[in-house]
Write an enzyme that holds these catalytic residues in place. Structure first.
Site: not given
Ligand code: BES
Ligand code: MN
Ligand code: ZN
Length: 507
Positions: A287, A361
């Site tokens: 990230k 997921r």
């Molecule tokens: N934990 C994150 C989602 C999230 C983002 C929670 C912001 C709270 C605030 C999750 O694991 C994630 O990284 N999701 C990605 C999925 C994508 C890579 C398909 C996302 O939402 O960007």
């Molecule tokens: Mn994630």
């Protein structure tokens, strides 16, 4: 803060502050507010006449009586809380007013306070429900997470208000008010436990620590708990969950807690499955740095699930409730899984890892696989799953996705009762196709559009025909005081909704 219910006259309470209320548009206050007005020489009605008190929702007027010697009235202060328009006032209103009042009492350094039960008088709401909402609002509203502040402590006394008495004239109502307060302490206490877990930094709250906290809650509540380690999970062929854990030095912990409320009928069950990523760096699909620290809260679903068990054990519904949290970090260490890898989830489905940041997921797939293996009849999973959820619904609602109209209706109703709003989202066949992989049964991302829906579809593949609801709490787990009873930071959502759901299903 100690809460009590007292029979008597609000004007006769020997406390630092008393709290009364006023609906918008009322010019001559009646009931308890009227009695206090008379006792302090008409100060409230004068301030109404002068236009200073309007009774607007959120308005708090502090009247300094300066105590007995000065005014002949024992409490040093009278707080008049505006309730807004009476036709708009509901239990969320009670929770809000109570939270705002509690924080004002703290700022005023009032140690002891007595309040009338907002909403129960001319508000016309059920007195027991009002007492419950009032107590919830006060406990939840006073929450702070400041254990790591060693200096610059605020000058006022952190423990205040130390006592809050709910005062009711009609002795016949007292048992109901007491029952409401007792229930509120369970609900709010569980929510604070969840907030503490979410607020705790990830170097302290790693999977092992989360499992310890869960074990403590299980022991307190007389519940069974088993904590599986990596080897156990490998033996159960949880390739999706184990894959996520590979980049971290922190060992994964798969937590399964059981509340047995209907031992004779094991099928009368609810499985609560919480996402338990104690830190989500994204893994190899790292990230960006901005706000990455918020990903210490990526176990908010697990925290709510674990904390809800505390409340469920205390309130003892007639239903078996299982809690599963597949806890792990998502880190980019040398052993980490890579984009392009293929893993096999419990039950045999193959998954192409398109993006290691879509890890939630993967862990939920195996947690749900475990629940199904053990005979789950209803599954509710809770996860900070997608950034897209923030875009779709903002901070006002958690998103619900489901294959079962009845169960999702029950979940939404439970949230509404507790001021934890939930909005149903579609699971349409069009977006489902986005999870198709060229080389495996499924891919762990679904492309740009409908990001929350494709994530839900992915989990739905593992829930199969079992009645299932997925709650995406990515926008509601932490916030900037969206509700007055949720101070900035961890909200504890949807802990109270989950307890309510168990009560509703098991009564
Ligand atoms: N934990 C994150 C989602 C999230 C983002 C929670 C912001 C709270 C605030 C999750 O694991 C994630 O990284 N999701 C990605 C999925 C994508 C890579 C398909 C996302 O939402 O960007
Ligand atoms: Mn994630
Ligand atoms: Zn995540």
């Amino acid at each position: 803060m100690e809460l009590s219910v007292v029979t008597g006259d609000i004007t006769a309470q020997a406390v630092d502050a008393i709290v009364v209320n006023l609906f918008q548009g009322v010019e001559s206050p009646g009931g308890a507010t009227g009695a206090v007005d008379v006792a302090i020489g008409g100060a409230i009605s004068s301030l109404i006449a002068a236009g200073e008190i309007k009774g607007r929702r959120g308005e708090i007027t502090v009247i300094h009586t300066l105590g007995d010697a000065y005014s002949g009235f024992a409490p040093d202060r009278v707080l008049v809380a505006g309730l807004g328009k009476s036709e708009d006032f509901d239990l969320d209103g009670v929770r809000s007013v109570s939270a705002v009042v509690a924080r004002r009492l703290r700022r005023l350094n009032a140690g002891s306070a007595a309040t009338i039960v907002h909403g129960a008088g001319i508000g016309g709401l059920d007195p027991e429900a009002c007492a419950e909402a009032l107590a919830e609002g006060a406990i939840l509203g006073l929450y702070r997470f400041d254990k790591y502040k060693t200096s610059s402590k605020p000058t006022f006394d952190e423990t205040r208000p130390t006592t809050l008495a709910l005062v009711e004239n009609d002795g016949a109502k007292i048992p109901a008010l007491e029952a409401g307060v007792a229930r509120a302490q369970v609900f709010a206490g569980a929510s604070l436990a969840a907030r503490d877990m979410v607020s705790e930094p990830a170097n302290v709250l790693h999977p092992t620590r989360l499992a310890e906290i869960a074990t403590g809650i299980a022991n307190e509540g007389g519940m069974e708990i088993e904590v599986l380690d990596r080897a156990d999970c490998e033996a159960l062929e949880m390739g999706a969950y184990v894959g996520v854990s590979l980049g971290s030095h922190q060992p994964p912990k798969f937590i399964h807690m059981t509340y047995e409320g209907d031992a004779a009928n094991p099928d009368n069950n609810l499985w609560i499955v919480g996402k338990g990523i104690t830190f989500d760096s994204g893994g190899i699909s790292l990230k960006p740095g901005l706000n990455m620290g918020a990903m210490k809260g990526d176990m908010s679903g697990g925290a709510a699930a674990i904390a809800a068990m505390q409340g469920i054990a205390a309130l003892a519904p007639t239903l078996n409730v299982h809690m599963v949290c597949a806890a792990t970090e998502n880190m980019p260490g040398g052993g980490a899984q890579r984009p392009g890898d293929v893993v096999i989830a419990m039950g045999g489905k193959s998954i192409e890892i398109d993006n290691t940041d879509a890890e939630g997921r993967l862990t939920l797939a195996d947690a749900i696989g475990f629940a199904k293996l053990k005979g789950a009849k209803r599954i509710v999973d809770i996860a900070t799953l997608t950034g897209a959820m923030v875009v779709a619904l903002g901070n006002g609602h958690s998103g619900a996705f489901s294959n079962d109209d009845e169960l999702v209706g029950q979940v939404i109703a439970s949230g509404a009762k507790r001021g934890e709003p939930i909005w149903r989202m579609p699971l349409d066949p069009i977006s489902k196709k986005q999870n198709k992989s060229e080389i495996a049964d499924l891919k762990n991302t679904g492309g740009r559009g409908a990001g929350s829906i494709t994530a839900a579809h992915f989990i739905g593949e593992f829930a199969g025909d079992t009645p299932w609801v997925h709650l995406d709490i990515a926008a509601t787990n932490m916030g900037r005081s969206v509700h007055d009873w949720e101070p900035t930071g961890a909200t504890g959502v949807p802990t109270r909704a989950l307890i309510q759901l168990a009560l509703d299903l098991g009564s």
